[in-house]
Design an enzyme around this catalytic site. Sequence first.
Site, PDB file in Angstrom:
ATOM      1  CG  ASP A 100     -32.879  31.068  31.943  1.00 49.72           C
ATOM      2  OD1 ASP A 100     -31.922  30.692  32.629  1.00 49.72           O
ATOM      3  OD2 ASP A 100     -33.969  31.417  32.422  1.00 49.72           O
ATOM      4  CG  ASN A 151     -43.789  37.044  35.863  1.00 53.97           C
ATOM      5  OD1 ASN A 151     -43.157  36.015  36.117  1.00 53.97           O
ATOM      6  ND2 ASN A 151     -43.438  37.862  34.894  1.00 53.97           N
ATOM      7  CG  HIS A 164     -40.524  34.188  34.999  1.00 55.65           C
ATOM      8  ND1 HIS A 164     -40.189  35.529  35.068  1.00 55.65           N
ATOM      9  CD2 HIS A 164     -39.572  33.557  35.740  1.00 55.65           C
ATOM     10  CE1 HIS A 164     -39.102  35.674  35.791  1.00 55.65           C
ATOM     11  NE2 HIS A 164     -38.711  34.498  36.214  1.00 55.65           N
ATOM     12  CD  GLU A 211     -40.809  37.145  31.770  1.00 51.70           C
ATOM     13  OE1 GLU A 211     -41.672  36.996  32.664  1.00 51.70           O
ATOM     14  OE2 GLU A 211     -39.667  37.582  31.989  1.00 51.70           O
TER      15      GLU A 211
HETATM   16  C1  F6R Z   1     -33.244  31.246  36.188  1.00 54.10           C
HETATM   17  C2  F6R Z   1     -34.602  31.324  35.703  1.00 54.10           C
HETATM   18  C3  F6R Z   1     -35.686  32.106  36.370  1.00 54.10           C
HETATM   19  C4  F6R Z   1     -35.614  32.070  37.887  1.00 54.10           C
HETATM   20  C5  F6R Z   1     -36.748  32.892  38.502  1.00 54.10           C
HETATM   21  C6  F6R Z   1     -36.641  32.964  40.007  1.00 54.10           C
HETATM   22  O1  F6R Z   1     -32.457  30.427  35.347  1.00 54.10           O
HETATM   23  O2  F6R Z   1     -34.846  30.743  34.713  1.00 54.10           O
HETATM   24  O3  F6R Z   1     -36.925  31.599  35.947  1.00 54.10           O
HETATM   25  O4  F6R Z   1     -35.690  30.754  38.337  1.00 54.10           O
HETATM   26  O5  F6R Z   1     -36.725  34.188  37.992  1.00 54.10           O
HETATM   27  O6  F6R Z   1     -35.486  33.667  40.353  1.00 54.10           O
HETATM   28  P1  F6R Z   1     -34.985  33.794  41.856  1.00 54.10           P
HETATM   29  O7  F6R Z   1     -34.593  32.425  42.280  1.00 54.10           O
HETATM   30  O8  F6R Z   1     -33.818  34.735  41.788  1.00 54.10           O
HETATM   31  O9  F6R Z   1     -36.125  34.331  42.642  1.00 54.10           O
END
Ligand code: F6R
Length: 242
Positions: free
Chosen positions: A67, A136, A138, A143
């Site tokens: 992303d 959550n 995701h 989401e």
């Molecule tokens: C990052 C992404 C997100 C993260 C998720 C966890 O490219 O796609 O889905 O993997 O938000 O983030 P952290 O590792 O910062 O807790």
Amino acid sequence: MRLYRAKNYEDMSRKAANIISAQVIMKPDCVLGLATGSTPIGTYKQLIEWYDKGDLDFSEVTTVNLDEYKGLPKENDQSYYYFMHENLFNHINLQKGRSFLPDGTEPDSEKACSNYNAVIRQVGGIDLQLLGIGRNGHIGFNEPDDHFSLETHCVDLTPSTIDANKRFFEKEEDVPRQAYTMGIKTIMQAKKVLLVASGEDKAKALYDSFYGPVTPSVPASILQYHKNVYVVADEAALSMIP
Ligand code: F6R
């Protein structure tokens, strides 16, 4: 799902890096799907260390990231383009032009997303997709919703994700409100998926994803239907899992 229990963040990072290394060694011209966020930073550090020692060679590897924020220029230190260069690409021998992210600078969402879908098709799909998980549930920026997404699309970030990401920006208002993300279908088409999780604030998401019902309100729960999922998580993240 194969679960690897790690003692702590360092152990999780080493175990995850081992799985990625195995992929690169077994198939030097593989396509790695990569993630940003805090969780994989230690994994990338470990890969760089093994590269420096001469144990890993990325010269034939291609990468596609999950992303990118919409509207952030590449040189913005919060763009995922910047993150990947800082935390991995600048330190290994990945060939120029072999690392791809959605183009956050493309204002036309449809164009940005269809271009990225074309990239993923052109590289021949993903051999191993690395994922973090949101509080959550995701994955990527997919989401909670009432349906599972398909390919790359533009999303409005939820208040919970904006809240989780505001720590990286000066003020909450600076957090972009939209992002381009790979869709669930594309993630599910990866040959293997490696999900990393660390810390107690991921415990419920991890439990709901792998021990609860498969539902788009917990996007990662779809991974229960994937044949080759490796989950590497530390004790705190596993605290709700028997
Ligand atoms: C990052 C992404 C997100 C993260 C998720 C966890 O490219 O796609 O889905 O993997 O938000 O983030 P952290 O590792 O910062 O807790």
